[in-house]
Design an enzyme around this catalytic site. Structure first.
Site, PDB file in Angstrom:
ATOM      1  CG  HIS A  41       0.503   6.347  -0.940  1.00 53.69           C
ATOM      2  ND1 HIS A  41      -0.471   6.948  -1.253  1.00 53.69           N
ATOM      3  CD2 HIS A  41       0.213   5.779   0.338  1.00 53.69           C
ATOM      4  CE1 HIS A  41      -1.538   6.878  -0.436  1.00 53.69           C
ATOM      5  NE2 HIS A  41      -0.855   6.041   0.576  1.00 53.69           N
ATOM      6  CE1 TYR A  49      -3.358  10.447   0.530  1.00 57.80           C
ATOM      7  CE2 TYR A  49      -3.570  12.022   2.586  1.00 57.80           C
ATOM      8  CZ  TYR A  49      -3.691  10.866   1.973  1.00 57.80           C
ATOM      9  OH  TYR A  49      -3.733   9.707   2.839  1.00 57.80           O
ATOM     10  CG  HIS A  83      -1.917   1.368   1.569  1.00 55.33           C
ATOM     11  ND1 HIS A  83      -2.933   1.313   1.333  1.00 55.33           N
ATOM     12  CD2 HIS A  83      -1.408   2.484   1.835  1.00 55.33           C
ATOM     13  CE1 HIS A  83      -3.474   2.462   1.803  1.00 55.33           C
ATOM     14  NE2 HIS A  83      -2.270   3.215   1.873  1.00 55.33           N
ATOM     15  CD  GLU A  84       1.863   3.883   3.525  1.00 47.66           C
ATOM     16  OE1 GLU A  84       2.445   4.876   3.264  1.00 47.66           O
ATOM     17  OE2 GLU A  84       0.643   3.455   3.996  1.00 47.66           O
ATOM     18  CG  ASP A 117      -8.623  11.231   6.416  1.00 47.37           C
ATOM     19  OD1 ASP A 117      -7.452  11.132   6.357  1.00 47.37           O
ATOM     20  OD2 ASP A 117      -9.449  10.325   6.205  1.00 47.37           O
ATOM     21  CG  HIS A 129      -7.120   7.413   5.624  1.00 51.81           C
ATOM     22  ND1 HIS A 129      -6.394   8.611   5.729  1.00 51.81           N
ATOM     23  CD2 HIS A 129      -6.030   6.358   5.270  1.00 51.81           C
ATOM     24  CE1 HIS A 129      -5.096   8.385   5.517  1.00 51.81           C
ATOM     25  NE2 HIS A 129      -4.852   7.208   5.094  1.00 51.81           N
ATOM     26  CD  GLU A 162      -4.572   6.680   1.823  1.00 53.43           C
ATOM     27  OE1 GLU A 162      -4.667   5.466   1.986  1.00 53.43           O
ATOM     28  OE2 GLU A 162      -3.549   7.359   2.182  1.00 53.43           O
TER      29      GLU A 162
END
Length: 403
Positions: A168, A179, A164-165, A265, A270, A188
């Site tokens: 990015h 973002y 996942h990271e 957020d 998210h 995301e």
């Protein structure tokens, strides 16, 4: 105008905020430290973004460093290079293996050369800080906290979290989805989609066999059956006294409107990522088989073709168009994409809402005589709609270029 990118981290701010209210002083302290570390890393990334230049290419070579619970990367010690043997520290080996699996997935499935497609080195730093409850992509490398041992275990323990990271980084080098708000939720969602696909690919699981959970292996180790997010069932990933109920929406009528600020957020990125997450899950389920083959290819090609400020409807139109280009107008794959977006209440411009339902009815063999003629007519209808969508996309691109 392009916006500065915040630090990307797997744990949403509202989860850490909940931990600040814990009755356990150690949990509260770990949450506060994590929030402070995140703020500092965000500032460091903003400074780096003001300088030209990219990370040096290195054929996707992995290097894992040990921070030894410090928060300064310059003092980290080399733990395992690309050609180094397995070591005694399982955190080092897990990070090393996950970096490699993610790199190999993108190379073998999409012929992508590391996250930037130019052989970017994959550097990981384990044991970052003391009981830090997060894993970070800072635009250049991966940082892994050890977790507090109560609400989070070591963040190297989840393959989909690491993938996942790193995704990015792929998004940074393709669409550059801004973002915040819907484009941020798409950002995301892309990381959840490909994070889950890396895990499925490594286990050789079909769409039907996969659990579609994000972070189940590292979050609330004392509670079974929960996760940070569920792509299959957004809004039902967790429900416990400590964190309450998962509030991710699974359709546009449940979209959550929050301030476009850190405490909100960034517009609920998210939270609202649950909507495109569910669209991908439904697409993969409708097509069947290995999700990375058809659905994953459609999403990857759409990610490359998208723009920084695209909204859900823009991306839905792109996936519909790419499905037609890749598999044919009126194909089962394109119909699956259309049906999925309609189920989460994101319309594809120019396509009537009934088209996907009729197409799936025919594809499932529920028609009687004239089924072949009906399918051919539907294929022609969707082909014509494809042409209209292509024209709309060109017009929109021209308008954006004129601004």
């Amino acid at each position: 105008m392009s916006r500065a990118r915040p630090i990307n981290c797997i744990i949403p701010p509202y989860i850490l905020d909940k931990l600040l209210d814990s009755e356990d002083s150690e949990v509260r302290r770990a949450a506060l430290d994590t929030l402070l570390v995140t703020a500092r890393l965000r500032g460091e990334r903003a400074v780096r973004a003001s300088f030209a230049g990219a990370a040096a290419p290195g054929d996707g070579r992995r290097t894992v460093f040990d921070c030894e619970q410090a928060e300064t990367l310059s003092s980290a010690v080399l733990a395992r290079p690309e050609d180094g043997p397995e070591v005694a520290d399982p955190s080092v080996n897990r990070a090393f293996d996950a970096l490699g699996l993610t790199r190999d997935f993108y190379k073998e499935v999409f012929q992508r050369n590391s996250v930037d497609d130019r052989g970017m080195r994959l550097d990981g730093y384990v044991h970052f800080g003391f009981q830090v409850n997060n894993a970070f992509w800072d635009g250049r490398q991966m940082l892994f906290g050890d977790g507090d041992g109560k609400e989070f275990s070591n963040l190297t323990g989840s393959l989909e979290v690491i993938a996942h990271e790193l995704t990015h980084g792929v998004t940074d080098n393709t669409s550059e989805f801004e973002y915040h708000n819907q484009s941020g939720a798409l950002n995301e969602s892309m990381s959840d989609v490909f994070g889950s696909l890396v895990k499925q690919w490594s286990l050789k699981q079909t769409a039907e066999e996969a659990d579609w959970l994000i972070g189940a292996d590292v979050w609330t180790p004392g509670i079974g059956g929960d996760a940070l997010r569920s792509m299959k069932d957004p809004g039902h990933a967790f429900d416990n006294p400590q964190f309450g109920k998962d509030h991710q929406p699974d359709r546009m009528s449940k979209f959550i409107h929050l301030p476009d600020a850190k405490r909100g957020d960034f517009g609920g990125v998210h939270y609202n990522s649950g909507i495109p997450n569910k669209a991908f899950f439904l697409t993969a389920q409708h097509i069947g088989g290995f999700a990375w083959e058809a659905a994953g290819t459609i999403w990857y090609e759409s990610l490359k073709a998208s723009s920084a400020q695209d909204q859900f409807q823009d991306f839905a139109g792109t996936t519909f168009q790419k499905a037609g280009e890749l598999f044919g107008a009126g194909s089962a794959e394109q119909s699956a994409v259309l049906s999925a977006w309609q189920e989460v209440e994101v319309p594809v411009k120019g396509v009537p809402t009934g088209v996907a339902r009729v197409r799936r009815f025919a594809a499932n063999g529920n028609g009687a005589t004239g089924r072949g003629d009906g399918q051919a007519a539907l294929a022609r209808q969707i082909g014509a709609l494809n042409d209209k969508i292509s024209e709309l996309a060109k017009d929109l691109a021209a308008l954006k270029g004129a601004k």
